[in-house]
Design an enzyme around this catalytic site. Structure first.
Site, PDB file in Angstrom:
ATOM      1  N   ASP A   1     -14.747  -7.634   5.956  1.00 23.54           N
ATOM      2  CA  ASP A   1     -15.776  -6.819   5.390  1.00 23.54           C
ATOM      3  C   ASP A   1     -17.370  -6.511   5.880  1.00 23.54           C
ATOM      4  O   ASP A   1     -18.363  -6.471   5.248  1.00 23.54           O
ATOM      5  CB  ASP A   1     -15.526  -6.638   3.785  1.00 23.54           C
ATOM      6  CG  ASP A   1     -14.473  -6.077   3.435  1.00 23.54           C
ATOM      7  OD1 ASP A   1     -13.096  -5.491   3.909  1.00 23.54           O
ATOM      8  OD2 ASP A   1     -14.127  -6.408   1.887  1.00 23.54           O
TER       9      ASP A   1
ATOM     10  N   ASN B   1     -11.603  -0.713  10.674  1.00 25.03           N
ATOM     11  CA  ASN B   1     -11.642  -0.796   8.629  1.00 25.03           C
ATOM     12  C   ASN B   1     -11.537   0.277   7.894  1.00 25.03           C
ATOM     13  O   ASN B   1     -12.538   0.758   8.278  1.00 25.03           O
ATOM     14  CB  ASN B   1     -11.678  -2.269   8.334  1.00 25.03           C
ATOM     15  CG  ASN B   1     -11.249  -2.939   7.350  1.00 25.03           C
ATOM     16  OD1 ASN B   1      -9.642  -2.440   6.705  1.00 25.03           O
ATOM     17  ND2 ASN B   1     -12.096  -3.208   5.912  1.00 25.03           N
TER      18      ASN B   1
ATOM     19  N   GLY C   1       1.039  -1.517   0.061  1.00 21.22           N
ATOM     20  CA  GLY C   1      -0.446   0.054  -0.210  1.00 21.22           C
ATOM     21  C   GLY C   1       1.175   0.845  -0.408  1.00 21.22           C
ATOM     22  O   GLY C   1       1.761   1.341   0.442  1.00 21.22           O
TER      23      GLY C   1
ATOM     24  N   GLU D   1     -12.433   8.544   1.304  1.00 23.24           N
ATOM     25  CA  GLU D   1     -11.584   7.494   2.714  1.00 23.24           C
ATOM     26  C   GLU D   1     -11.204   8.717   3.621  1.00 23.24           C
ATOM     27  O   GLU D   1     -10.682   8.364   4.622  1.00 23.24           O
ATOM     28  CB  GLU D   1     -10.459   6.716   2.390  1.00 23.24           C
ATOM     29  CG  GLU D   1     -11.145   5.182   1.570  1.00 23.24           C
ATOM     30  CD  GLU D   1     -10.579   4.204   0.768  1.00 23.24           C
ATOM     31  OE1 GLU D   1      -9.299   4.376   1.765  1.00 23.24           O
ATOM     32  OE2 GLU D   1     -10.418   4.025  -0.360  1.00 23.24           O
TER      33      GLU D   1
ATOM     34  N   HIS E   1     -12.936   0.533   3.833  1.00 23.69           N
ATOM     35  CA  HIS E   1     -13.792   0.035   2.496  1.00 23.69           C
ATOM     36  C   HIS E   1     -13.478   1.081   1.804  1.00 23.69           C
ATOM     37  O   HIS E   1     -14.540   1.774   1.637  1.00 23.69           O
ATOM     38  CB  HIS E   1     -14.077  -2.015   3.155  1.00 23.69           C
ATOM     39  CG  HIS E   1     -14.409  -2.154   1.430  1.00 23.69           C
ATOM     40  ND1 HIS E   1     -13.559  -3.430   1.369  1.00 23.69           N
ATOM     41  CD2 HIS E   1     -15.269  -2.478   0.781  1.00 23.69           C
ATOM     42  CE1 HIS E   1     -13.867  -4.350   0.095  1.00 23.69           C
ATOM     43  NE2 HIS E   1     -15.266  -3.359  -0.481  1.00 23.69           N
TER      44      HIS E   1
HETATM   45  C1  GAR Z   1      -7.788   1.417   0.167  1.00 28.83           C
HETATM   46  O1  GAR Z   1      -8.431   1.988  -1.036  1.00 28.83           O
HETATM   47  C2  GAR Z   1      -8.776   1.245   1.388  1.00 28.83           C
HETATM   48  O2  GAR Z   1      -9.538   1.390   0.990  1.00 28.83           O
HETATM   49  C3  GAR Z   1      -8.305  -0.209   1.169  1.00 28.83           C
HETATM   50  O3  GAR Z   1      -6.215  -0.184   0.520  1.00 28.83           O
HETATM   51  C4  GAR Z   1      -6.213   0.488   0.519  1.00 28.83           C
HETATM   52  C5  GAR Z   1      -5.040   1.136   1.160  1.00 28.83           C
HETATM   53  O4  GAR Z   1      -4.247   2.496   0.271  1.00 28.83           O
HETATM   54  N1  GAR Z   1      -8.145  -1.262   1.612  1.00 28.83           N
HETATM   55  C6  GAR Z   1      -9.921  -2.271   0.752  1.00 28.83           C
HETATM   56  O5  GAR Z   1      -9.489  -2.453   0.308  1.00 28.83           O
HETATM   57  C7  GAR Z   1      -9.722  -3.400   2.218  1.00 28.83           C
HETATM   58  N2  GAR Z   1     -10.715  -3.943   1.757  1.00 28.83           N
HETATM   59  P1  GAR Z   1      -3.864   3.004   1.112  1.00 28.83           P
HETATM   60  O6  GAR Z   1      -2.122   2.474   0.923  1.00 28.83           O
HETATM   61  O7  GAR Z   1      -2.837   4.340   0.114  1.00 28.83           O
HETATM   62  O8  GAR Z   1      -3.766   4.334   2.797  1.00 28.83           O
END
Ligand code: GAR
Length: 216
Positions: A160, A117, A20, A189, A119
């Site tokens: 989720d 969390n 991420g 988000e 999502h």
């Molecule tokens: C975010 O979009 C979050 O919603 C998603 O991973 C990304 C992390 O981005 N999470 C999921 O899909 C969980 N099921 P980031 O590293 O830029 O925060």
């Protein structure tokens, strides 16, 4: 004159994994560390040394623990190590931000209604195992839905699935690609995750079954 006793800040840990960018981590840090907010990011736990959040935590002076699942004999042992790090620092809230691993039932039991969390869709639609990253937005576009959004929820034993704390809606444009939709959702988000954390830290959230009430 009565003196106001300062309320100690809620200590937060953020958990990330995978590759991420760490943009939610960054949004949380910027929001909760700006001004006299009710929360403090005490710890970053990362299941991967290479992810963006680790670098970001370094530049903010936030303690970081990189734990590789490969170092442990089982999922349970891995989660126990995280639980120990969290409990020993007096952390009250665990925020998953791009944490793609399923937490063990033992971990969830230990921190029930204290794990959040984010999502990138409007749960309960477009969630569940395998629904992460661009796959979510592909599925939304394919479905023909006119709206998508972001959901912050407490974590329970299913993917989720736990009680929903906050949601934000974004439009799905006719010419959206999964990436353009993801970018729009990500901005939502970054807004609602810090808001949900602040509500928790102010003690304003209560959970009744699947409903989360925001108390005045
Ligand atoms: C975010 O979009 C979050 O919603 C998603 O991973 C990304 C992390 O981005 N999470 C999921 O899909 C969980 N099921 P980031 O590293 O830029 O925060």
């Amino acid at each position: 004159m009565e003196k106001q006793v300062p309320h100690p800040k809620s200590q937060i840990a953020v958990l990330v994994s995978g590759h991420g960018r760490g943009s939610n981590f960054q949004a949380i840090v910027e929001a909760v560390e700006s001004g006299p907010g009710p929360a403090h990011v005490r710890l970053l736990v990362s299941a991967n040394a290479e992810c963006g959040a680790v670098e970001r935590a370094g530049s903010h002076g936030i303690e970081t623990l990189v734990l590789s699942p490969k170092q442990f004999d089982s999922e349970l042992a891995f989660d126990e190590a995280i639980a120990e790090a969290i409990a020993s620092r007096g952390i009250e809230l665990v925020c998953l931000a791009g944490y793609m691993r399923k937490l063990t039932p033992e971990f969830i039991r230990q921190f029930r209604n204290r794990i959040m969390n984010i999502h990138p869709a409007l749960l309960p639609a477009f969630g569940g195992q395998g629904m992460y990253g661009l796959r979510v937005h592909e599925a939304v576009i394919e479905s023909g839905a006119k709206f998508s959004g972001a959901t912050v929820h407490f974590v329970d034993e299913e993917y989720d699935h736990g009680p929903i704390i906050a949601q934000a809606i974004v439009s799905v444009a006719d010419d959206d690609t999964p990436q353009t939709l993801a970018d729009r959702v990500l901005r939502a988000e970054h807004r609602i995750y810090p808001e949900a954390i602040a509500l928790f830290a102010k003690g304003r959230l209560s959970v009744n079954g699947r409903r989360v009430r925001v108390n005045p």
